[in-house]
Write an enzyme that holds these catalytic residues in place. Sequence first.
Site, short mmCIF file in Angstrom:
data_model
loop_
_atom_site.label_atom_id
_atom_site.label_comp_id
_atom_site.label_asym_id
_atom_site.label_seq_id
_atom_site.Cartn_x
_atom_site.Cartn_y
_atom_site.Cartn_z
N TYR A 1 105.44 -45.66 33.29
CA TYR A 1 104.22 -45.02 32.48
C TYR A 1 104.74 -43.61 32.03
O TYR A 1 105.14 -42.99 32.97
CB TYR A 1 102.95 -45.09 33.17
CG TYR A 1 102.21 -46.62 33.23
CD1 TYR A 1 102.21 -47.15 34.67
CD2 TYR A 1 101.99 -47.31 32.18
CE1 TYR A 1 101.60 -48.23 34.91
CE2 TYR A 1 101.46 -48.64 32.42
CZ TYR A 1 101.30 -48.89 33.59
OH TYR A 1 100.62 -50.34 33.89
N ARG B 1 90.43 -37.00 73.61
CA ARG B 1 90.22 -38.05 72.52
C ARG B 1 91.50 -38.05 71.86
O ARG B 1 91.73 -36.98 71.04
CB ARG B 1 88.80 -37.60 71.60
CG ARG B 1 87.45 -37.31 72.44
CD ARG B 1 86.43 -36.97 71.66
NE ARG B 1 86.49 -35.86 70.59
CZ ARG B 1 86.28 -34.71 71.23
NH1 ARG B 1 86.00 -34.77 72.39
NH2 ARG B 1 86.58 -33.61 70.37
N LYS C 1 89.48 -44.52 64.80
CA LYS C 1 88.58 -44.75 63.50
C LYS C 1 89.49 -44.98 62.49
O LYS C 1 90.84 -44.98 62.61
CB LYS C 1 88.06 -43.26 63.51
CG LYS C 1 88.91 -42.18 63.39
CD LYS C 1 88.15 -40.79 63.42
CE LYS C 1 88.90 -39.59 63.58
NZ LYS C 1 88.20 -38.54 63.12
N CYS D 1 103.38 -46.96 40.03
CA CYS D 1 102.28 -47.66 39.29
C CYS D 1 101.29 -48.19 40.48
O CYS D 1 101.38 -48.07 41.59
CB CYS D 1 102.96 -48.94 38.43
SG CYS D 1 104.24 -48.39 37.35
N MET D 2 100.25 -48.96 39.78
CA MET D 2 99.27 -49.45 40.67
C MET D 2 100.07 -50.38 41.54
O MET D 2 99.61 -50.56 42.78
CB MET D 2 98.20 -50.33 40.00
CG MET D 2 96.88 -50.58 40.76
SD MET D 2 95.80 -51.58 39.77
CE MET D 2 95.10 -50.04 38.76
N ASP D 3 100.74 -51.08 41.25
CA ASP D 3 101.48 -52.31 42.11
C ASP D 3 103.08 -52.31 42.31
O ASP D 3 103.49 -53.12 42.91
CB ASP D 3 101.05 -53.53 41.67
CG ASP D 3 99.60 -53.63 40.86
OD1 ASP D 3 99.57 -53.69 39.83
OD2 ASP D 3 98.82 -53.57 41.76
N HIS E 1 84.50 -30.14 69.09
CA HIS E 1 85.93 -30.56 68.35
C HIS E 1 86.21 -29.14 68.00
O HIS E 1 85.84 -28.49 67.58
CB HIS E 1 85.46 -31.59 67.43
CG HIS E 1 86.61 -32.10 66.69
ND1 HIS E 1 87.63 -32.96 67.37
CD2 HIS E 1 87.10 -32.24 65.33
CE1 HIS E 1 88.58 -33.24 66.72
NE2 HIS E 1 88.15 -32.78 65.36
N ARG F 1 81.02 -28.53 61.49
CA ARG F 1 80.99 -29.82 60.94
C ARG F 1 79.38 -30.63 61.46
O ARG F 1 78.34 -30.32 60.58
CB ARG F 1 82.14 -30.83 61.29
CG ARG F 1 82.19 -32.09 60.39
CD ARG F 1 83.46 -32.36 60.67
NE ARG F 1 83.86 -33.08 61.95
CZ ARG F 1 84.97 -33.66 62.15
NH1 ARG F 1 86.02 -33.92 61.23
NH2 ARG F 1 85.29 -34.15 63.37
C1 LIG Z 1 85.53 -35.75 66.84
C2 LIG Z 1 86.98 -36.05 66.82
N1 LIG Z 1 87.61 -36.15 68.10
C3 LIG Z 1 88.84 -36.43 68.30
C4 LIG Z 1 89.56 -36.83 67.04
C5 LIG Z 1 91.13 -37.06 67.09
O1 LIG Z 1 91.84 -35.98 66.57
P1 LIG Z 1 93.57 -36.16 66.67
O2 LIG Z 1 93.93 -37.26 65.72
O3 LIG Z 1 93.94 -35.02 66.08
O4 LIG Z 1 93.93 -36.53 67.97
C6 LIG Z 1 89.08 -36.53 65.70
C7 LIG Z 1 87.70 -36.27 65.76
O5 LIG Z 1 87.05 -36.29 64.68
#
Ligand SMILES: Cc1ncc(COP(=O)(O)O)cc1O
Length: 393
Positions: free
Chosen positions: A273, A227, A39, A320-322, A171, A141
């Site tokens: 700046y 995960r 993700k 700075c920005m860049d 989780h 969550r």
């Molecule tokens: C539901 C869920 N599951 C797993 C992860 C991975 O966590 P790590 O980056 O700490 O391994 C994140 C997450 O939001």
Amino acid sequence: MKPFFRDTWVEIDLDAIRANVQAFRRHLPGQTEIMAVVKADGYGHGSVQVGREALQSGANSLAVAMLDEALVLRKAGITAPILVLGYTPLDSVAQAYEWDIALTAYHAEWVHQAARLVAEQFRQKETPLAIHVKVDTGMGRIGVQTEAELDELVAALHQSPVMQWSGIFTHFACADEEDTAHVRKQHERFQALLEGLRQNGYVLPKVHCCNTAAAMVFPEWGYDSIRLGIGLYGLYPSMYLKQREQIMLTPALTLKTKISHVKTANSPFTVSYGATYQAQAGEQIATLPIGYADGFSRLQSNRGVVLHHGRRVPIVGRVCMDQTMVSVPRGDAEVGDEVVLYGRQGQEEISLDEVASLMGTINYEVSCLLNHRLPRLYVKDGQVVEVAHSISK
Ligand SMILES: Cc1ncc(COP(=O)(O)O)cc1O
């Protein structure tokens, strides 16, 4: 032809991704699969390239936060199972179903409505929409929290041939901490809810609960899959776990640039700046073509360091920005010299943990902040195998 037109880039070592997957493979029980969490565009590393390497290195599936991220992977030709870990709006369910992407559910009513929305497609596809049930055991969550909610949700999945109950997961909120009371309490709650389902006559689908931290500390909680997020990228979930050195990981990301200007102060002058830094007579200031619009945080102003000729040199003045300025030993710097902002140069290293610490955040955020203005070079066996740069297409 040069594929991008700036002297700042991210290098991703795909051999490190492979090594990190294999390190966890060795650490986990044989039957536990690895779901690579890619993700946030692979935590800033590139979801497609990292996802492909992870799958080629032994991961069994991929996970993302939202449907858009899953579609990027599918449209890049990735056919492995993909799970959306977060919420999917009902008006997006048909798209997920079309692209064979598994979704997460935690409301029975959502399941009923989703089933109705894809009923027509089901008559054509004939294969059901895969759903993983999310249980909230203490993250606070998303997820069902009670036995009654869980029973209602699972019953809803069994009421429709369109839906296939494919997984159940929770989780952990504190798996990266030395005090294991909270994570153990969450796991006990998860076990109780699973047992309740078994008592009600259900055969459980894939069970998964471990993130990187829990997989490191409690590999026996691997169930059907872990995960794997931050560990995939060679980063540790916390300094506590980094110091335990239970699994040796290889950081995959290096952020590099080249000096764009060098000047020596004949008399004192202020830098950037707000004129927050004054260069003294004789001091040499180098300018780097990177800034906070690349995701190189302004919090590094007058605090961060970079590597030049294998030595740590301070960031001076405000980022700075860049552009960013650094103070270099006199006579040592020339335009075009390579500078490492994150990663190793010679015997020195600036870890994402060090940067996170001075920013008052965690390594996850530091890598996720790096955005698409930065070209990404993917290196495998010492060769650049791919260059990705979304804005120079
Ligand atoms: C539901 C869920 N599951 C797993 C992860 C991975 O966590 P790590 O980056 O700490 O391994 C994140 C997450 O939001």
